[in-house]
Design an enzyme around this catalytic site. Structure first.
Site, PDB file in Angstrom:
ATOM      1  N   HIS A   1       0.826  -1.222   0.000  1.00  0.00           N
ATOM      2  CA  HIS A   1       0.000   0.000   0.000  1.00  0.00           C
ATOM      3  C   HIS A   1       0.856   1.268   0.000  1.00  0.00           C
ATOM      4  CE1 HIS A   1       0.490   0.013   4.522  1.00  0.00           C
ATOM      5  NE2 HIS A   1       0.534   1.305   4.288  1.00  0.00           N
TER       6      HIS A   1
ATOM      7  N   ASP B   1      -0.333  -7.596   1.448  1.00  0.00           N
ATOM      8  CA  ASP B   1       0.177  -6.225   1.503  1.00  0.00           C
ATOM      9  C   ASP B   1       1.708  -6.202   1.543  1.00  0.00           C
ATOM     10  OD1 ASP B   1      -0.037  -3.465   1.487  1.00  0.00           O
ATOM     11  OD2 ASP B   1      -0.108  -3.297   3.673  1.00  0.00           O
TER      12      ASP B   1
ATOM     13  N   SER C   1       5.066   1.674   8.372  1.00  0.00           N
ATOM     14  CA  SER C   1       4.586   0.678   7.419  1.00  0.00           C
ATOM     15  C   SER C   1       5.739   0.072   6.634  1.00  0.00           C
ATOM     16  CB  SER C   1       3.597   1.314   6.435  1.00  0.00           C
ATOM     17  OG  SER C   1       2.397   1.662   7.084  1.00  0.00           O
TER      18      SER C   1
END
Length: 286
Positions: free
Chosen positions: A134, A164, A238
């Site tokens: 993402h 992801d 992330s």
């Protein structure tokens, strides 16, 4: 009551230190490490594997010196379409912008955005970097920066949206890559450490425990079951690693729950076994 002597205070302090180290070792399990990082002195009796080279007390600094060089910062330039915001459909708001000679964005126009995140080097000889898929959405340029400030433009090799996880490639680098551990062995209460680039501050280390395993329903359940942790995970973390006290990557940090976009002690990571499967899938497709 007689006052404790200096010798008795020293013995009491050593026994308390050994007791704390014993508890941590039972939780962490046995850890293999270079002889230069093994404990000596009072804490060695409790078996805690890491000691500060300066103070001699239990510390995770030796572990961090070993693993953090393979954790990278990632910056992404993206070109995205301007969304149709309700304010833009309000004629009063549009007249306000025009009155002060401010540009009125139109739906469908493109704008440049930059985002930051983290990643891990999993194959230094080939320059393979693992991060979140993402993070790379609509990317026009991806740049990977190492802890020693070397910076490289990265190529996106592929991704597995179901987990992801995405794989990037940079030039080969001379450092020790991180190892993916067995996330199936994780238990609630295991100590874990999150490393990343929160809010673009630069490499940051936080610690906590595994709060839950097999957590589902996150992000609309698009990326399956996740590891939940109370180690601080914020925007910019992330793609960074969640590691155990053996220095193995047991998860890839991917999401958080926070009313204002910050940490409230509820973060999530993709289990390392799923990340490994995603890596194999991407490399098979090349």
């Amino acid at each position: 009551m007689p006052r404790p002597t200096h010798r008795s205070q020293h013995l009491l302090r050593a026994r308390l230190l050994a007791a704390v180290a014993s508890i941590l070792l039972l939780t962490a399990g046995c850890v293999a490490m270079p002889a230069s990082e093994r404990a000596t002195g009072p804490a060695a009796a409790g078996g805690f594997p890491y000691l500060s080279a300066i103070s001699g007390f239990p510390s995770l600094a030796p572990l961090m010196r070993r693993v953090t060089p393979a954790v990278v910062n990632i910056s992404v330039d993206a070109e995205v379409a301007i969304e149709d915001h309700p304010f833009l459909r309000d004629p009063v708001f549009r007249r306000f912008l025009e009155r002060f000679d401010l540009p009125v964005p139109e739906q469908g126009e493109l704008e440049q955005r930059q985002s930051v995140g983290s990643g891990i080097i999993i194959d230094a000889a080939r320059g393979y970097v693992m991060t979140n898929d993402h993070l790379l959405k609509d990317a026009t340029e991806i740049r990977v920066t190492l802890k020693d400030r070397r910076s490289y433009r990265a190529q996106r090799l592929g991704a597995d949206a179901d987990s992801d996880v995405a794989i990037l490639r940079i030039p080969p680098v001379d450092l020790q890559p991180l190892t993916l551990g067995n996330s199936d062995r994780l238990e609630v209460g295991d100590f874990v450490i999150a490393i990343g680039n929160p809010f673009g501050l630069g490499q940051t280390v936080t610690s906590g425990i595994v709060s839950a395993v097999g957590r589902s329903g996150i992000a609309g359940n698009r990326i399956g079951e996740l590891i939940q942790t109370d180690a601080s995970i914020n925007p910019g973390n992330s793609g960074g690693p969640l590691i155990n006290l053996a220095g193995e990557v047991v998860g890839i940090n991917t999401a958080l729950i926070g009313p204002s976009g910050g940490n409230v002690g509820i973060g999530f990571a993709v289990p390392s076994n799923r990340a490994r499967a995603a890596l194999e899938k991407v490399l098979r497709g090349r």
